[in-house]
Design an enzyme around this catalytic site. Structure first.
Site, PDB file in Angstrom:
ATOM      1  N   GLU A  71     -10.462  24.878  32.254  1.00  0.00           N
ATOM      2  CA  GLU A  71      -9.048  25.251  32.444  1.00  0.00           C
ATOM      3  C   GLU A  71      -8.163  24.547  31.423  1.00  0.00           C
ATOM      4  O   GLU A  71      -7.241  25.153  30.876  1.00  0.00           O
ATOM      5  CB  GLU A  71      -8.586  24.936  33.877  1.00  0.00           C
ATOM      6  CG  GLU A  71      -9.373  25.663  34.978  1.00  0.00           C
ATOM      7  CD  GLU A  71      -9.422  27.173  34.820  1.00  0.00           C
ATOM      8  OE1 GLU A  71      -8.569  27.750  34.122  1.00  0.00           O
ATOM      9  OE2 GLU A  71     -10.344  27.795  35.396  1.00  0.00           O
ATOM     10  N   ASP A 135     -15.315  27.943  28.043  1.00  0.00           N
ATOM     11  CA  ASP A 135     -16.610  27.434  28.516  1.00  0.00           C
ATOM     12  C   ASP A 135     -17.180  26.384  27.560  1.00  0.00           C
ATOM     13  O   ASP A 135     -17.704  25.354  28.002  1.00  0.00           O
ATOM     14  CB  ASP A 135     -17.620  28.587  28.674  1.00  0.00           C
ATOM     15  CG  ASP A 135     -17.473  29.309  30.015  1.00  0.00           C
ATOM     16  OD1 ASP A 135     -16.706  28.836  30.876  1.00  0.00           O
ATOM     17  OD2 ASP A 135     -18.142  30.342  30.198  1.00  0.00           O
TER      18      ASP A 135
HETATM   19 ZN   LIG Z   1     -11.141  30.864  32.275  1.00  0.00          ZN
END
Ligand SMILES: [Zn+2]
Length: 235
Positions: A71, A135
């Site tokens: 995030e 990621d």
């Molecule tokens: Zn995301």
């Protein structure tokens, strides 16, 4: 709807969840909002497999730790980087940095484009690039946090069930992406969802982390090997 309309013209409420569909305390999800440069981790997300207070720290760093890193990284990926520190849309990057950034993200799109999810059906690297960047950043931050933890608490650097802390960290990331989807749903979501298939998220981000190769002794020619020139190094 009445509640949403009543907010019009009033001061911005910064302690309110951004979306009643994506993030509420009962929803298993997390989010980043560029307009206030903040992340949301609803309470429901803080349970296994994403987080377990009783679990080995090496596991928590590459599960909830990496999710928080994911995030945070959304603030610095292809679209998040176009917002400044106070959440206004403004390109604050130097031209040289932006050019290098774009060149690195192209590697990530290329990696996803080559991934065959069903016979003849490949991922859409351009569509998924922001999630794939998040990621890569998430795994990198989770692993870096584990390394710091091990420096501060050397006694934690021990083998459990035959696995070292870095191995347990990278292994813990995988099951987060277990999912069940039939072929029709896969064919429908692939061209429209900016989130790549779990089968890809499970393995691809770790391939950009040097510690992953060290943890498992992966060498050129091994299945999980990604040539260093194809690995993304941005932040
Ligand atoms: Zn995301």
């Amino acid at each position: 709807m009445r509640r949403e309309l009543a907010r019009l013209g009033k001061p911005v409420e910064r302690d309110q969840f951004a979306s009643s569909e994506a993030t509420l305390p009962i929803i298993i999800n997390a989010a980043y909002d560029p307009s206030w440069n903040g992340i949301e981790i609803p309470a429901a997300f803080l349970q296994p497999p994403f987080f377990d207070a009783k679990a080995d720290p090496a596991v928590n760093y590459c599960t909830m730790g990496a999710v928080i890193g994911h995030e945070l990284t959304h603030g610095f990926e292809s679209s998040g980087r176009l917002y400044d520190a106070v959440g206004n849309q403004r390109d604050w990057w130097t031209q040289a940095d932006a050019q290098r950034f774009v060149a690195e993200t192209a590697k990530l799109a290329k990696q996803a484009d080559a991934f065959e999810i069903l016979p003849g059906l490949r991922l859409n690297g351009a569509l998924e690039v922001t999630e794939n960047l998040a990621d890569v950043g998430g795994v990198a931050l989770g692993y870096a946090a584990l390394q710091q933890h091990l420096r501060e608490q050397p006694a934690a650097n021990r083998t459990i069930d035959g696995f070292t802390p870095p191995q347990r960290c990278f292994l813990a990331w995988g099951p987060l992406w277990a999912a069940k989807m039939n072929e029709g749903a896969m064919r429908q979501t692939l061209p429209t969802d900016g989130h790549p298939a779990g089968l890809y998220r499970m393995a691809a981000p770790s391939q950009h982390e040097q510690g992953y190769y060290e943890a498992f002794g992966i060498r050129a020619g091994d299945r999980m090997w990604l040539d260093p020139s194809d690995r993304v190094t941005i932040w």
